[in-house]
Design a protein around this motif. Structure first.
Motif, short mmCIF file in Angstrom:
data_model
loop_
_atom_site.label_atom_id
_atom_site.label_comp_id
_atom_site.label_asym_id
_atom_site.label_seq_id
_atom_site.Cartn_x
_atom_site.Cartn_y
_atom_site.Cartn_z
N HIS A 10 -27.86 -8.58 10.71
CA HIS A 10 -27.40 -9.44 9.68
C HIS A 10 -25.87 -9.69 9.49
O HIS A 10 -25.23 -10.06 8.57
CB HIS A 10 -28.23 -9.77 8.56
CG HIS A 10 -29.52 -10.41 8.58
ND1 HIS A 10 -30.49 -9.63 9.29
CD2 HIS A 10 -29.98 -11.39 8.56
CE1 HIS A 10 -31.73 -10.38 9.36
NE2 HIS A 10 -31.45 -11.57 8.95
N GLY A 11 -25.16 -8.45 10.33
CA GLY A 11 -23.69 -8.58 10.16
C GLY A 11 -23.46 -8.05 8.79
O GLY A 11 -22.27 -8.31 8.30
N LEU A 12 -24.38 -7.25 8.06
CA LEU A 12 -24.07 -6.63 6.73
C LEU A 12 -22.96 -5.48 6.99
O LEU A 12 -23.15 -4.63 7.91
CB LEU A 12 -25.34 -6.29 6.08
CG LEU A 12 -26.04 -7.55 5.63
CD1 LEU A 12 -27.46 -7.04 5.17
CD2 LEU A 12 -25.37 -8.42 4.88
N LYS A 13 -22.14 -5.16 5.72
CA LYS A 13 -21.42 -4.04 5.73
C LYS A 13 -21.97 -2.95 5.12
O LYS A 13 -23.10 -3.25 4.36
CB LYS A 13 -20.13 -4.39 5.07
CG LYS A 13 -19.40 -5.45 5.49
CD LYS A 13 -18.04 -5.78 5.06
CE LYS A 13 -17.15 -6.75 5.65
NZ LYS A 13 -16.77 -7.65 5.09
N GLU A 14 -21.68 -1.58 5.31
CA GLU A 14 -22.13 -0.69 4.65
C GLU A 14 -22.30 -0.77 2.92
O GLU A 14 -23.26 -0.29 2.45
CB GLU A 14 -21.00 0.69 4.82
CG GLU A 14 -21.12 1.05 6.18
CD GLU A 14 -20.09 1.97 6.73
OE1 GLU A 14 -19.94 2.23 7.98
OE2 GLU A 14 -19.22 2.46 5.76
N ALA A 15 -21.17 -1.31 2.49
CA ALA A 15 -21.21 -1.51 1.04
C ALA A 15 -22.60 -2.35 0.61
O ALA A 15 -23.02 -2.44 -0.49
CB ALA A 15 -20.12 -2.45 0.65
N HIS A 16 -22.93 -3.58 1.48
CA HIS A 16 -24.05 -4.51 1.20
C HIS A 16 -25.59 -3.39 1.08
O HIS A 16 -26.36 -3.44 0.25
CB HIS A 16 -24.45 -5.49 2.15
CG HIS A 16 -23.39 -6.20 2.17
ND1 HIS A 16 -22.47 -6.79 3.22
CD2 HIS A 16 -22.59 -7.09 1.32
CE1 HIS A 16 -21.73 -7.63 2.84
NE2 HIS A 16 -21.71 -7.79 1.52
N VAL A 17 -25.54 -2.43 1.96
CA VAL A 17 -26.74 -1.44 1.92
C VAL A 17 -26.84 -0.90 0.66
O VAL A 17 -27.51 -0.30 0.03
CB VAL A 17 -26.70 -0.75 3.17
CG1 VAL A 17 -27.95 0.30 3.40
CG2 VAL A 17 -26.77 -1.42 4.47
#
Ligand code: SF4
Length: 421
Positions: free
Chosen positions: A67-74
């Motif tokens: 889903h193209g999420l960044k580390e910060a989203h996790v």
């Protein structure tokens, strides 16, 4: 690469405590270095009853990547899930429900990914089917797994002399166990399945939720011991992943020094691997006999290796971790409680070197159904004290772990938690 990056994020806070992951760890995590008779490793999200658990770190990594999420989203996701969205790290209020869409999007989590995440994952993949309080203020939880199998998780209460209370949770790492130690009820049922890391982490969360429901702060659950069902090092990859989850500051934020992995050391080389991967986690080895012959009486899996190999693995671990392991020694009347056995134990401990000597924990045998088949009995107090005195005379650091009121104790050896009996 992205997958590795997310994994690095999850491990970032414990970089000094747990070695940073490398492609080797990923291979290990999938069990390829673990020898038989183990079951095949579980693929991420292998449980038949989806949705997947939010504590299934592999699946979260795959989701983030796709889903193209960044580390910060996790990081944000776990902050919201485990901390109700308050700032900073460290768990304050556990929850058993999924975050809402608005909780995530209010924190700038992309809306389409948030909605997809909420339909693909559940807060928990396991459930507590029974809680049995103990007379000493602890609890035994029967936990139903997505596969339909059950495991037990034990919460142990400790009250200090200053009146302060803390809790230790005893986690299971497998359903059943292949190692068949003669005193252990779990060993009689054989290995049914390895637990995925998410089911190990969920046991910790269930323990926090239970304490919270009794108005006991989650922060009082300070210690973890892998002494429930199963041999943790036979499920090495998943146990290692759970250690990363337990110690990561945006997940459960425990100090590695508060975690003990207890093992019968079926494969000494895996102890070396643990020393490389997680040196700050405490190691407890269920020895039960300090000569090859004596050890094999209670730990049949010791037949595949030698006591010298075990000693060498302990020395390697001590060098890497900077401290000695705990040696757990179950005292069984007429089996391993004689003076000669005490002398061989003292000699084994002494051979580990002066700086990093192990600490010996003597555990009077706690009757189990499995032990009854061998007519095992608890030694007399006089014999126990005499065995202990011999160790003290030899200047071996040691103590006797007398059973707590309900027969379970954080210092008990693997297999002595009499789960299910
Ligand atoms: S004592 Fe531990 S390793 Fe041995 S059979 Fe029981 S659970 Fe397995």
């Amino acid at each position: 690469m992205f997958l590795l990056r997310i994994y690095l994020l999850l491990c970032a806070s414990t970089a000094t405590a747990l070695a940073p992951p490398t492609p080797t760890h990923f291979r290990l995590a999938r069990g390829s270095l673990i020898p038989p008779p183990l079951l095949p490793p579980l693929a991420p999200n292998a449980t038949p009853n989806n949705p997947m658990s939010l504590l299934d770190l592999d699946s979260i990594e795959h989701f983030a990547e796709s889903h193209g999420l960044k580390e910060a989203h996790v990081s944000m996701l776990y902050n919201v899930f485990l901390r109700r969205g308050s700032a900073g790290c460290g768990l304050s209020e556990p929850r058993s429900d999924l975050p809402s869409l608005s909780e995530l999007t209010d924190k700038s989590f992309p809306k389409s990914a948030a909605s997809s995440l909420l339909s693909s994952f559940s807060a928990l993949s396991t459930s507590v089917s029974k809680v049995v309080p103990s007379s000493s203020g602890g609890y035994r939880l029967l936990i139903l797994l997505p596969t339909g199998q059950s495991i037990e998780t034990v919460i142990i209460k400790h009250t200090h002399t200053n009146g302060k209370t803390r809790y230790t949770v005893c986690l299971s790492s497998q359903v059943g166990c292949a190692r068949a130690c003669s005193f252990c009820a779990t060993g009689t049922i054989g290995l049914k399945e390895n637990l995925p890391a998410s089911s190990i982490l969920e046991q910790f969360l269930h323990a926090q939720l239970l304490l919270a429901s009794k108005d006991i702060p989650a922060s009082s659950l300070t210690n973890v011991v892998f002494m429930g069902q199963g041999e943790p090092l036979d499920n090495y990859g998943e146990v290692l992943k759970s250690l990363r989850g337990l110690t990561h500051q945006c997940l459960f934020n425990l100090s590695p020094s508060r975690i003990t992995v207890s093992t019968v050391a079926p494969v000494p080389s895996i102890i070396k691997r643990l020393a490389d991967d997680a040196p700050a986690v405490n190691l407890a080895v269920s020895l039960h006999g300090a000569t090859q012959e004596l050890r094999e009486l209670t730990v049949p899996s010791a037949r595949g290796t030698s006591i010298e190999e075990l000693g060498a693995a302990l020395d390697y671990h001590a060098k890497k971790s900077g401290r000695g392991a705990m040696l757990e020694y179950l005292l069984i009347d007429g089996v391993n409680d004689g003076d000669l056995a005490a002398e061989s134990l003292a000699s084994f401990a002494r051979a580990r070197g002066s700086q990093l000597k192990p600490y010996v924990n003597l555990i009077p045998y706690n009757p189990t159904l499995a032990g009854a088949a061998f007519s095992y009995k608890t030694p007399t107090d006089e014999r126990i004290n005499s065995f202990h005195a011999l160790l003290k005379n030899e200047k071996i650091q040691s103590s006797v772990r007398w059973s707590s009121a309900d027969g379970r104790d954080a210092g008990a050896a693997c297999g002595q938690l009499v789960l299910g009996e």
